[in-house]
Design a protein around this motif. Sequence first.
Motif, PDB file in Angstrom:
ATOM      1  N   TYR A   1     -18.624   0.620 -10.828  1.00 16.68           N
ATOM      2  CA  TYR A   1     -19.906  -0.078 -10.988  1.00 16.68           C
ATOM      3  C   TYR A   1     -20.035  -1.141  -9.915  1.00 16.68           C
TER       4      TYR A   1
ATOM      5  N   LEU B   1     -19.675  -1.928 -20.421  1.00 17.59           N
ATOM      6  CA  LEU B   1     -21.128  -2.130 -20.417  1.00 17.59           C
ATOM      7  C   LEU B   1     -21.559  -3.185 -21.435  1.00 17.59           C
ATOM      8  N   ARG B   2     -20.945  -3.184 -22.600  1.00 16.93           N
ATOM      9  CA  ARG B   2     -21.287  -4.204 -23.605  1.00 16.93           C
ATOM     10  C   ARG B   2     -20.888  -5.598 -23.126  1.00 16.93           C
TER      11      ARG B   2
ATOM     12  N   TRP C   1     -20.378  -6.571 -19.963  1.00 18.36           N
ATOM     13  CA  TRP C   1     -21.195  -6.952 -18.815  1.00 18.36           C
ATOM     14  C   TRP C   1     -22.579  -7.417 -19.279  1.00 18.36           C
ATOM     15  N   GLN C   2     -23.155  -6.737 -20.251  1.00 13.54           N
ATOM     16  CA  GLN C   2     -24.468  -7.126 -20.769  1.00 13.54           C
ATOM     17  C   GLN C   2     -24.415  -8.547 -21.335  1.00 13.54           C
TER      18      GLN C   2
ATOM     19  N   GLU D   1     -15.657   2.628 -20.349  1.00 18.42           N
ATOM     20  CA  GLU D   1     -17.016   2.367 -19.849  1.00 18.42           C
ATOM     21  C   GLU D   1     -17.934   1.717 -20.876  1.00 18.42           C
ATOM     22  N   GLN D   2     -17.933   2.177 -22.117  1.00 23.46           N
ATOM     23  CA  GLN D   2     -18.838   1.599 -23.112  1.00 23.46           C
ATOM     24  C   GLN D   2     -18.481   0.145 -23.415  1.00 23.46           C
TER      25      GLN D   2
ATOM     26  N   ASN E   1     -22.287  -4.669  -9.321  1.00 21.68           N
ATOM     27  CA  ASN E   1     -23.237  -5.664  -9.799  1.00 21.68           C
ATOM     28  C   ASN E   1     -23.751  -6.427  -8.589  1.00 21.68           C
TER      29      ASN E   1
ATOM     30  N   ARG F   1     -24.265   2.182 -11.183  1.00 21.29           N
ATOM     31  CA  ARG F   1     -23.099   3.023 -11.473  1.00 21.29           C
ATOM     32  C   ARG F   1     -22.938   4.031 -10.346  1.00 21.29           C
TER      33      ARG F   1
END
Length: 122
Positions: free
Chosen positions: A72, A41-42, A44-45, A37-38, A74, A64
């Motif tokens: 997730y 997220l990085r 995707w950002q 997940e982390q 988007n 989420r």
Amino acid sequence: MPQMRPLDPAFPIDRQIAIDTGPLVLVNVFTLDRDDEQIFLRVWQDDAAFMKQQPGFISTQLHRAVGESPTYLNYAVWESSAAFRAAFTHPEFRAKIGAYPSSAVASPHLFQTVAVPGICVA
């Protein structure tokens, strides 16, 4: 790179982006391992920051799933399919998606608004 699993196998994203229309909404559902997940997220950002700079981009929001599910969604709004197609096929973006964790599965699909009398407008 995420695996691609179309929401509608008979009409995947590659066929959708060939249709000239707009405005439109991209809905992309991602599933992945909780341990990723982390990283997800990085990445995707970083992708979202790139897309935000592209012509025709309007907005995006990442959601989420409630609870323990590492799922997730988007939601991104674009002025036209031509604008989305240019961003989605841009070599810089294509290179960026290689950074997604291998457990990620993406299910992108394009939508247009629908008018329903007395309920919503197109």
